[in-house]
Design an enzyme around this catalytic site. Structure first.
Site, short mmCIF file in Angstrom:
data_model
loop_
_atom_site.label_atom_id
_atom_site.label_comp_id
_atom_site.label_asym_id
_atom_site.label_seq_id
_atom_site.Cartn_x
_atom_site.Cartn_y
_atom_site.Cartn_z
N GLU A 32 -36.31 79.08 41.59
CA GLU A 32 -36.57 78.14 42.67
C GLU A 32 -35.87 78.62 43.94
OE1 GLU A 32 -37.76 75.42 45.04
OE2 GLU A 32 -38.42 75.15 42.96
N LEU A 33 -36.53 78.47 45.08
CA LEU A 33 -35.98 78.92 46.35
C LEU A 33 -35.10 77.88 47.03
CD1 LEU A 33 -35.82 81.12 48.51
CD2 LEU A 33 -38.01 80.30 49.41
N ASN A 72 -35.91 84.30 45.44
CA ASN A 72 -37.22 84.38 46.09
C ASN A 72 -38.08 85.33 45.28
OD1 ASN A 72 -39.44 84.75 47.75
ND2 ASN A 72 -38.24 84.85 49.63
N CYS A 94 -46.77 76.11 38.71
CA CYS A 94 -47.15 74.70 38.67
C CYS A 94 -47.06 74.07 40.06
CB CYS A 94 -46.26 73.93 37.70
SG CYS A 94 -46.36 74.52 36.00
N ASP A 102 -46.87 75.49 46.60
CA ASP A 102 -47.12 75.06 47.97
C ASP A 102 -48.50 75.54 48.41
OD1 ASP A 102 -47.11 74.54 50.67
OD2 ASP A 102 -45.03 75.17 50.97
#
Length: 294
Positions: A119-120, A162, A182, A185
């Site tokens: 996750e970023l 990232n 999932c 964006d």
């Protein structure tokens, strides 16, 4: 007279209180083990993958220390003469894992399989990490009456990174058996399409880290994004390679338990269900590498 504390101060006070309880438990004291509260980890829904986020990452998969993520699977130096090693490799990656709903749902189903959320967003990653720590502690406490339960959730972890830039820094070639994308964006504006997590270049990287026969699972509530992902994985977009992936037939998806979990257990999926939205699912299988011509 000072006014009420802002969100950041409340978040820091909450985390300090949680750390105090953890320290008491580690020293043999008592304290209720609670799951973290999302309201203290909120931040913007999206992060710019092209920004410099001052991230740390391994130079290569061989340099990654997985023992801090999966301590229950750590090898002792006496066993193999190597430091920072675990008894098995990470096999499943949830890219853009959000608040970790998929990881938590899959953990009991595959207790011997290591899974990683990537996750970023910093606050969201902190929430997932704290959630996993709390779940491990809860199940360790319950192991007295339920033998074997202490190993629950030891096989999942999360880190901030990232993946658009550093995915091959974490996984060697053909290491993963499953990748989940999932509700990524959608980046609706055309000038933002370059930031989508599915593209001809990124699909080649997914193919590099996925073993032949491995699967990439995609789900979204945006039909246009669904069509974009299908087009790129099937190699119909510019620069795509048709020999890397093939789409899994619907009848196979109906029998795949991972599709059901992905469709029901993530936070975004639950939100779509509550709002009566439609979910678009597509799964792609990594093809065998073609033979090099003589």
């Amino acid at each position: 007279m000072t006014g009420p504390s802002n969100k950041r101060q409340k978040r820091e006070d909450y985390k300090k209180a949680q750390e105090h309880l953890k320290a008491r438990r580690d020293c043999g004291g008592s304290g209720k083990i609670e799951l973290p509260k999302k309201k203290f980890y909120r931040q913007r829904a999206h992060a710019n993958p092209f920004s410099d986020h001052a991230l740390t990452y391994p130079a290569s998969p061989a340099d990654m220390d997985w023992t801090c993520h999966y301590p229950a699977f750590a090898n002792s130096e006496a066993e193999n003469g190597q430091r920072h090693s675990v008894s098995r490799e990470v096999e499943i990656a949830d890219i853009g894992c959000g608040f970790g709903g998929l990881l938590v749902a899959l953990a009991p189903l595959l207790p011997e399989t290591l899974m990683l959320g990537m996750e970023l967003r910093a606050q969201v990653t902190d929430y997932v990490v704290d959630r996993i720590v709390a779940l491990r502690a809860q199940n360790q406490s319950a192991s007295v009456t339920n033998e074997g339960k202490a190993m629950l959730y030891q096989n999942i972890s999360a880190l901030r990174t990232n993946t658009m830039k550093f995915l091959p820094n974490y996984f060697r070639r053909a290491q993963l058996s499953k990748i989940f994308l999932c509700f990524p964006d959608p980046h609706f504006k055309q000038r933002k399409h370059k930031a989508r997590i599915v593209s001809a270049q990124l699909n080649a990287e997914y193919a590099f880290v996925t073993k032949p026969g491995g699967l990439v699972y995609t789900i979204t509530d945006v039909e246009e994004l669904h069509q974009w992902m299908v087009k790129h994985f099937e190699g119909e977009a510019a620069g795509g390679a048709k020999e890397l992936w093939k789409r899994v037939a619907q009848e196979e998806l109906d029998a795949d338990p991972f599709v059901e979990v992905m469709s029901e257990e993530t936070e975004e999926s639950k939100k779509v269900t509550r709002n009566g939205g439609k979910k678009y699912i597509a799964v792609f299988q990594r093809e065998e590498d073609p033979e090099w011509p003589d």
